[in-house]
Design a protein around this motif. Sequence first.
Motif, PDB file in Angstrom:
ATOM      1  N   ASP A  93       7.198  -8.371  -1.034  1.00  0.00           N
ATOM      2  CA  ASP A  93       7.743  -9.228   0.017  1.00  0.00           C
ATOM      3  C   ASP A  93       7.966  -8.463   1.314  1.00  0.00           C
ATOM      4  N   GLY A  94       7.350  -7.309   1.435  1.00  0.00           N
ATOM      5  CA  GLY A  94       7.523  -6.497   2.628  1.00  0.00           C
ATOM      6  C   GLY A  94       8.549  -5.397   2.417  1.00  0.00           C
ATOM      7  N   ALA A  95       8.689  -4.551   3.412  1.00  0.00           N
ATOM      8  CA  ALA A  95       9.640  -3.446   3.346  1.00  0.00           C
ATOM      9  C   ALA A  95      10.337  -3.297   4.697  1.00  0.00           C
ATOM     10  N   VAL A  96      11.605  -2.884   4.636  1.00  0.00           N
ATOM     11  CA  VAL A  96      12.408  -2.668   5.838  1.00  0.00           C
ATOM     12  C   VAL A  96      12.921  -1.238   5.806  1.00  0.00           C
ATOM     13  N   LEU A  97      12.436  -0.412   6.736  1.00  0.00           N
ATOM     14  CA  LEU A  97      12.832   0.990   6.809  1.00  0.00           C
ATOM     15  C   LEU A  97      13.905   1.130   7.884  1.00  0.00           C
ATOM     16  N   GLN A 132       0.829  -1.210   0.000  1.00  0.00           N
ATOM     17  CA  GLN A 132       0.000   0.000   0.000  1.00  0.00           C
ATOM     18  C   GLN A 132       0.862   1.259   0.000  1.00  0.00           C
ATOM     19  N   ALA A 133       2.014   1.190   0.672  1.00  0.00           N
ATOM     20  CA  ALA A 133       2.870   2.376   0.784  1.00  0.00           C
ATOM     21  C   ALA A 133       3.825   2.529  -0.387  1.00  0.00           C
ATOM     22  N   TYR A 134       4.351   1.414  -0.913  1.00  0.00           N
ATOM     23  CA  TYR A 134       5.417   1.513  -1.909  1.00  0.00           C
ATOM     24  C   TYR A 134       5.118   0.773  -3.212  1.00  0.00           C
TER      25      TYR A 134
END
Length: 364
Positions: free
Chosen positions: A352-356, A344-346
């Motif tokens: 596969d998910g995001a790591v900030l 939804q954000a990127y």
Amino acid sequence: MSTGSDSFTEKTDDALCFLASHPALYHPDIVRAAQQELRRRGLTLPEIAQGATPASLLEYAPEPERSNSARGLLLSGALVAVVLLGAWALQSTDADAADPTLSTERPISLPASVVEQPATNDDMMPNFESLAQERVREAATTVPAAEWRDSIARNNYQQMVARYWTAEYQTAWLLTRTSQRPTPDPTLLGKINLIQEQWGRLTHAAEYDLKLRPVMQQRLEAMLLGHKRRNAVLGLLTYGFNGGDSLITREIQQGDTAAYAVRYQVLATRLPKQLPLLPLRSSPDVVRSQTVPTRYPNTNPLYLLHNRPLASDPLSDGLPAPVAELSSTEIDSVLVLRPRVATQAYGPRAHDGAVLIFTHAPHP
């Protein structure tokens, strides 16, 4: 027999301890390789489970007696083998201790949506051997006496009962523990592999002609149905761990109840009026951490360092170079987004998910 040394380096401490402490369940080469890997990590070898003896599937006729000279040669050869193995073990242990490049840290591979959590005593999976043996003793009351007097059929049936209940109790424990944990268990996949190996001991043995009598065969078919139900649930649990929206879904809840009902077919008793239901538990969509989670194989999460996207190699399990070069003292905080929120954000690139990742000082 090839044990695959690389596969043992990927196993968790819990999995290796279980393999090393249960020689009755596994090939000696597998037990020896697990013990060697534990030594390499600098861990203490577990005690062998009491009463652990190699389990045979079918009864065999005793071997003919050997002559005194042949027995003497075998004894001499055995003594030489023991001396050589002892020397090799000492040399291997000394070499591991002397090599400073060998790491004693546990290698943990986690999906991008899971943050590493330390294992606790509550996460140690019991072997349930005593409970399984109680079920074996109870089996005599559920089989007709005429069938029970057949020694070959009885012995083989008892072994199948022990294998079924061991795998069944382990699966039920894992699902219950997963529903109770406040955070995902980083050793979950290792536990699932061990349980699937236990189920495999049941299904592989069932392929042979066990000489079971009719009622015994009927109960064995119920055990195999239980394996089918549990295998489907373990597959759903693996999917949820690797990036689904929750670990205990309604499908897992229903599959667990269906597998629980099979127990009563094996026990030859009537179903109770109400079967247990696992509580539904969703994993958090955003998890805060102080460390960057290790990439799980075959996943390619999106990494953002101070909101600057970083590409990673989808064919490897390594972190992007700028992330891998960060020291723990440089990292201020890490946010791990599960796939649903990340996309939804990127967009699709975060499937596969995001790591900030945020550092104490602004990163160029």
